[in-house]
Design an enzyme around this catalytic site. Structure first.
Site, PDB file in Angstrom:
ATOM      1  N   SER A  45       0.799  -1.231   0.000  1.00  0.00           N
ATOM      2  CA  SER A  45       0.000   0.000   0.000  1.00  0.00           C
ATOM      3  C   SER A  45       0.828   1.275   0.000  1.00  0.00           C
ATOM      4  O   SER A  45       0.284   2.359  -0.210  1.00  0.00           O
ATOM      5  CB  SER A  45      -0.931   0.005   1.215  1.00  0.00           C
ATOM      6  N   ASP A 146     -24.408  -1.830   3.382  1.00  0.00           N
ATOM      7  CA  ASP A 146     -23.580  -1.815   2.176  1.00  0.00           C
ATOM      8  C   ASP A 146     -24.485  -1.461   1.004  1.00  0.00           C
ATOM      9  O   ASP A 146     -25.085  -2.337   0.379  1.00  0.00           O
ATOM     10  CB  ASP A 146     -22.915  -3.178   1.947  1.00  0.00           C
ATOM     11  N   THR A 174     -15.093  -0.498   4.623  1.00  0.00           N
ATOM     12  CA  THR A 174     -15.276  -0.072   3.239  1.00  0.00           C
ATOM     13  C   THR A 174     -13.917   0.235   2.604  1.00  0.00           C
ATOM     14  O   THR A 174     -12.963   0.562   3.310  1.00  0.00           O
ATOM     15  CB  THR A 174     -16.125   1.209   3.166  1.00  0.00           C
ATOM     16  N   ARG A 207     -10.012   2.176   6.103  1.00  0.00           N
ATOM     17  CA  ARG A 207      -9.013   3.054   5.510  1.00  0.00           C
ATOM     18  C   ARG A 207      -9.073   4.398   6.226  1.00  0.00           C
ATOM     19  O   ARG A 207     -10.151   4.865   6.605  1.00  0.00           O
ATOM     20  CB  ARG A 207      -9.281   3.275   4.000  1.00  0.00           C
ATOM     21  N   ASP A 227      -7.162   1.429  13.707  1.00  0.00           N
ATOM     22  CA  ASP A 227      -6.043   0.773  13.033  1.00  0.00           C
ATOM     23  C   ASP A 227      -5.681   1.509  11.744  1.00  0.00           C
ATOM     24  O   ASP A 227      -4.551   1.411  11.282  1.00  0.00           O
ATOM     25  CB  ASP A 227      -6.397  -0.683  12.717  1.00  0.00           C
ATOM     26  N   GLU A 232      -1.181   8.646   7.394  1.00  0.00           N
ATOM     27  CA  GLU A 232      -0.177   7.717   7.929  1.00  0.00           C
ATOM     28  C   GLU A 232       1.180   7.996   7.284  1.00  0.00           C
ATOM     29  O   GLU A 232       1.257   8.280   6.095  1.00  0.00           O
ATOM     30  CB  GLU A 232      -0.597   6.273   7.621  1.00  0.00           C
ATOM     31  N   HIS A 249      -2.056   0.236  11.370  1.00  0.00           N
ATOM     32  CA  HIS A 249      -2.584  -0.346  10.132  1.00  0.00           C
ATOM     33  C   HIS A 249      -2.081  -1.781   9.958  1.00  0.00           C
ATOM     34  O   HIS A 249      -1.544  -2.150   8.919  1.00  0.00           O
ATOM     35  CB  HIS A 249      -2.189   0.523   8.928  1.00  0.00           C
ATOM     36  N   GLY A 252      -4.743  -6.472   9.346  1.00  0.00           N
ATOM     37  CA  GLY A 252      -4.671  -7.526   8.344  1.00  0.00           C
ATOM     38  C   GLY A 252      -3.302  -8.148   8.177  1.00  0.00           C
ATOM     39  O   GLY A 252      -3.043  -8.837   7.193  1.00  0.00           O
TER      40      GLY A 252
END
Length: 346
Positions: A45, A146, A174, A207, A227, A232, A249, A252
């Site tokens: 990312s 959603d 999202t 995000r 998170d 960032e 972050h 995951g």
């Protein structure tokens, strides 16, 4: 063939060496000069993949080993005949585990029964769907929001955003989008933040930018779990100081998720280059049977991984990027043999 690879991509040498020469570097250091004579670009990312990076290069395939898409200009890639693949869903189980583990820890801290709470899940894609399934196993009532899925699939059990925001626990999953019929940028903002009360537990594991942090830092909640952040690694220190969990972050960042991100790109690259997959690649993650000693669910989940250590690790925010790149080993729940039933879903 020359491959430019973010050196944070899991097992990149083992997985991608069959394709040619590998040049690995930190994602933030990948620039137009470094990709100019490359054929394949594999990123996470931290690399902005756009015209500024790729114009004049020989890159013909871009693979992203993370689930997010906001770092990639897909229109530019499409218009310039550059193949693109993103490892959508690679970290969905890891993020769902992060949320469930945190909810159970908060239930212990505040002495509430999680089965008597509602969980508003905003964004019911790969992560949200798995989180909802885990919540159901634990007897937690979910409020699913959603609008894109609801519009396309006519799902009668979904609720509108205001209803989801009124849940006891609200969590965002999202992507970050800025246009279209349902943009997610500052989805929680001054027009609807009043649904968040001093009794709300609020998560952002989606995000940075999905929640307006300027309003969030002034809003009293029961607990904040953050998170994903705007700007960032220069994160909002007011929110950091008051959050129950303030992590860099990494929701995951399980070993399984990082492997799956690389493996999914590997599969796509094999298909793109019409090459056969090496059978040994798919079995790289094999820690054997891991045994838990705890006889209750909360302690078992904390025995697997204690997310509080991630908050402690970035008390000094200059450690944000270093910790992400040197994250502790964390395996997902299906690897463990436990005395208590873990909320595991496929």
């Amino acid at each position: 063939m020359k491959l430019i690879i973010d050196d944070a991509c899991y097992a990149y040498e083992t997985i991608f060496s069959q394709f040619g020469e590998i040049v690995a570097m930190a994602g933030r250091d990948i620039n137009a000069k470094s990709v100019k004579d490359g054929d394949i670009l594999i990123v996470r990312s931290r690399t902005q993949v756009n015209e500024q990076l790729l114009k004049g290069s020989s890159i013909k395939f871009v693979g992203s080993t993370v689930a997010g898409l906001d770092h990639v200009d897909q229109d530019y890639l499409k218009n310039n005949n550059i193949e693109f693949f993103s490892a959508q869903g690679c970290n969905s189980m890891a993020v769902a585990e992060f949320v469930i583990s945190t909810i159970l820890n908060l239930a212990d801290k505040h002495q509430f029964n999680h089965q008597q709470k509602t969980l508003g899940i905003i964004g019911v894609g790969n992560v949200g769907s798995r989180l909802a399934a885990k919540a159901e196993l634990l007897g937690i009532k979910t409020l699913l929001n959603d609008p894109i899925r609801q519009q396309n699939e006519n799902l009668p059990n979904f609720v509108d955003l205001d209803n989801a925001l009124s849940a006891d626990i609200v969590t965002f999953h999202t992507p970050l989008t800025f246009d279209g019929e349902f943009p997610s940028f500052k989805l929680l903002n001054q027009t609807n933040f009043h649904h968040i009360s001093e009794k709300t537990i609020l998560f952002n594991a989606a995000r940075g930018g999905v929640i307006d942090e300027k309003i969030w830092e002034k809003t009293k909640t029961l607990e904040n779990v953050i998170d994903c952040w705007e700007n960032e690694p220069n994160i909002n220190q007011n929110l950091q100081k008051t959050a129950y969990l303030a992590s860099p972050h990494i929701a995951g960042h399980s070993v399984d998720a990082k492997f799956m991100g690389s493996f999914m790109v590997y599969e796509a690259l094999c298909k793109f280059l019409n090459e056969n997959q090496q059978e040994n690649i798919k079995n790289l993650i094999n820690p054997g049977i891991l045994t838990l000693k705890s006889d209750n669910l909360l302690d078992a989940l904390n025995e697997i991984y204690d997310f509080k250590q991630d908050t402690l690790a970035i008390k000094k925010i200059e450690n944000f990027e270093y910790y992400r790149r040197n994250y502790p080993i964390r395996y997902e729940w299906p690897h463990y043999k436990s005395m208590v039933k873990l909320p595991i879903v496929n």
